[in-house]
Design an enzyme around this catalytic site. Structure first.
Site, short mmCIF file in Angstrom:
data_model
loop_
_atom_site.label_atom_id
_atom_site.label_comp_id
_atom_site.label_asym_id
_atom_site.label_seq_id
_atom_site.Cartn_x
_atom_site.Cartn_y
_atom_site.Cartn_z
N LYS A 120 -50.05 11.30 -10.39
CA LYS A 120 -51.12 12.52 -9.50
C LYS A 120 -50.42 13.96 -9.87
O LYS A 120 -51.28 14.97 -9.93
CB LYS A 120 -50.98 12.34 -8.03
CG LYS A 120 -51.85 11.24 -7.49
CD LYS A 120 -52.05 11.53 -5.89
CE LYS A 120 -52.85 10.35 -5.41
NZ LYS A 120 -52.97 10.34 -4.00
N LYS A 204 -60.43 0.58 -11.97
CA LYS A 204 -61.07 0.68 -10.53
C LYS A 204 -62.21 1.33 -10.31
O LYS A 204 -62.30 2.63 -10.88
CB LYS A 204 -59.69 1.32 -9.79
CG LYS A 204 -59.68 0.44 -8.41
CD LYS A 204 -58.18 1.06 -7.63
CE LYS A 204 -58.37 0.84 -6.18
NZ LYS A 204 -56.97 1.03 -5.62
N LYS A 207 -64.41 6.99 -6.46
CA LYS A 207 -65.37 7.96 -6.17
C LYS A 207 -65.27 9.33 -7.13
O LYS A 207 -65.91 10.19 -7.04
CB LYS A 207 -65.11 8.51 -4.77
CG LYS A 207 -63.78 9.23 -4.51
CD LYS A 207 -63.88 10.32 -3.59
CE LYS A 207 -62.72 11.40 -3.79
NZ LYS A 207 -63.04 12.65 -3.56
#
Ligand code: TRP
Length: 349
Positions: A120, A204, A207
């Protein structure tokens, strides 16, 4: 371990980031509902809004809308406030308070090894927030402030759960409080519930993928769902007769897994029915099944989101019940540490 000294209690958290997908449903929420319905343990499900600002602020209205959307999804998917505690993290200050203690328990070296932080934070680690770095300590606090013993999470959260156990063990040891915090166990999803992108079976479903065709959103209508499944990437071979035949066919495997998860069956069973059939036959059946599952959910979500006041009432009530469990555990923690207890803590109010 956890079972020996602590009663069974389930806790999990989901970040309200908006845009829930079929992956969130099959990979997380469906299992939350199953654990609630089993009725073997108290179930506590948290919308972790304080985690949702660790990688940047989405904005006031967006955060609120995402929290309402997630609450609506929880309820529409079958979580029941009468049988589970459902609330948002920021309403129960004990999470942040225990997280501070854990900031003093976890070692920099432990957090430095967290792969999610590395992913991240990206290249510019110096620019990442301290909150993003300490994220796993807050997650450990979420779990341990309830003395939770079982935590349903995705495979990607396994490392954070190991850290949670390390923190519990170190606290228990260093503060001379054997068995105070349970060593919570992850309940990891099966392969069948790891939903991958419809465009790339090795990624994966997310969104944040640039292509909306890569995912099925919980709010998609029937035509959109059918279109996305019809256009889903596949290979030209027919379906194999056994799961071994899905190896090195990630897109085929993903669609079979989705079908199995929706139908509450196994990939083997699905292949027993569709062996040798082309995707042109399989896909319409998958689309029907997906629509049949999601249509009532998205309908109910729309109704619930139309009344945010009612959602706030449900979350507030959940927060009161959560705090009633968390505050005495935090008070005991403070007592173990030797903090002079305030009146609030002494009364457990
Ligand atoms: N980190 C989890 C995720 O991204 C969310 C989370 C926060 C969580 N606190 C938790 C999950 C406590 C389980 C238990 O999926």
């Amino acid at each position: 371990m956890a079972e020996a000294t602590h009663r069974r209690r389930v806790f999990s958290g989901v970040q309200p980031t908006g845009g829930l997908t079929l992956g969130n449903y099959l990979g997380a929420v469906k299992r939350f509902v199953a654990m609630q319905d089993e009725g073997e343990a108290e179930t506590i499900y948290c919308l972790v809004d304080m985690h949702a600002i660790t990688a940047g602020w989405p904005g006031r209205e967006a955060l609120r809308a995402a929290t309402h959307e997630l609450a609506a999804a929880f309820l529409a998917c079958g979580l029941d406030p009468a049988r589970s505690i459902i609330f948002n993290q920021s309403q129960v200050p004990a999470h942040a308070e225990l997280a501070w203690i854990f900031n003093c328990v976890a070692r920099l070296g432990w957090l430095n090894r967290m792969t999610q932080f590395k992913d991240k934070a990206g290249r510019d680690r110096e620019a990442a927030s301290v909150g993003l770095f300490a994220y796993p300590n807050l997650m450990a606090a979420d779990i341990l402030v309830y003395h939770a013993t079982h935590v349903p999470v995705g495979e990607d959260q396994k490392q954070h759960l190991e850290l949670t156990r390390d923190i519990a063990a170190k606290f228990n040891n260093d503060f001379g409080a054997p068995d105070f915090f349970p060593l919570a166990e992850p309940v990891i999803e099966g392969a069948a519930t790891r939903v991958m992108s419809l465009r790339d079976g090795t990624k994966k479903m997310s969104k944040s993928d640039a292509s909306d065709m890569s995912r099925i959103n919980l709010t998609d209508d029937a035509d959109t769902i059918a279109l996305k499944i019809r256009k889903a990437r596949t290979d030209p071979e027919p379906l194999p007769g056994s799961v071994e035949g899905l190896e090195s066919r990630p897109e085929a495997r993903n669609l079979v897994n989705i079908y199995a998860a929706l139908a509450d069956t196994t990939p083997q069973e699905v292949l027993a029915e569709f062996a040798g059939r082309p995707f042109s036959e399989f896909k319409p059946r998958l689309a029907d099944l997906t629509v049949a599952t999601l249509a009532p959910i998205s309908q109910r979500m729309r109704e619930l989101m139309a009344d945010p006041g009612e959602l706030d009432r449900v979350l507030g009530e959940g927060a009161d019940r959560a705090a009633a469990i968390a505050e005495p555990i935090l008070a005991q923690t403070y007592d173990i540490i030797g903090f002079v207890r305030s009146r609030r803590m002494a009364t457990g109010a």
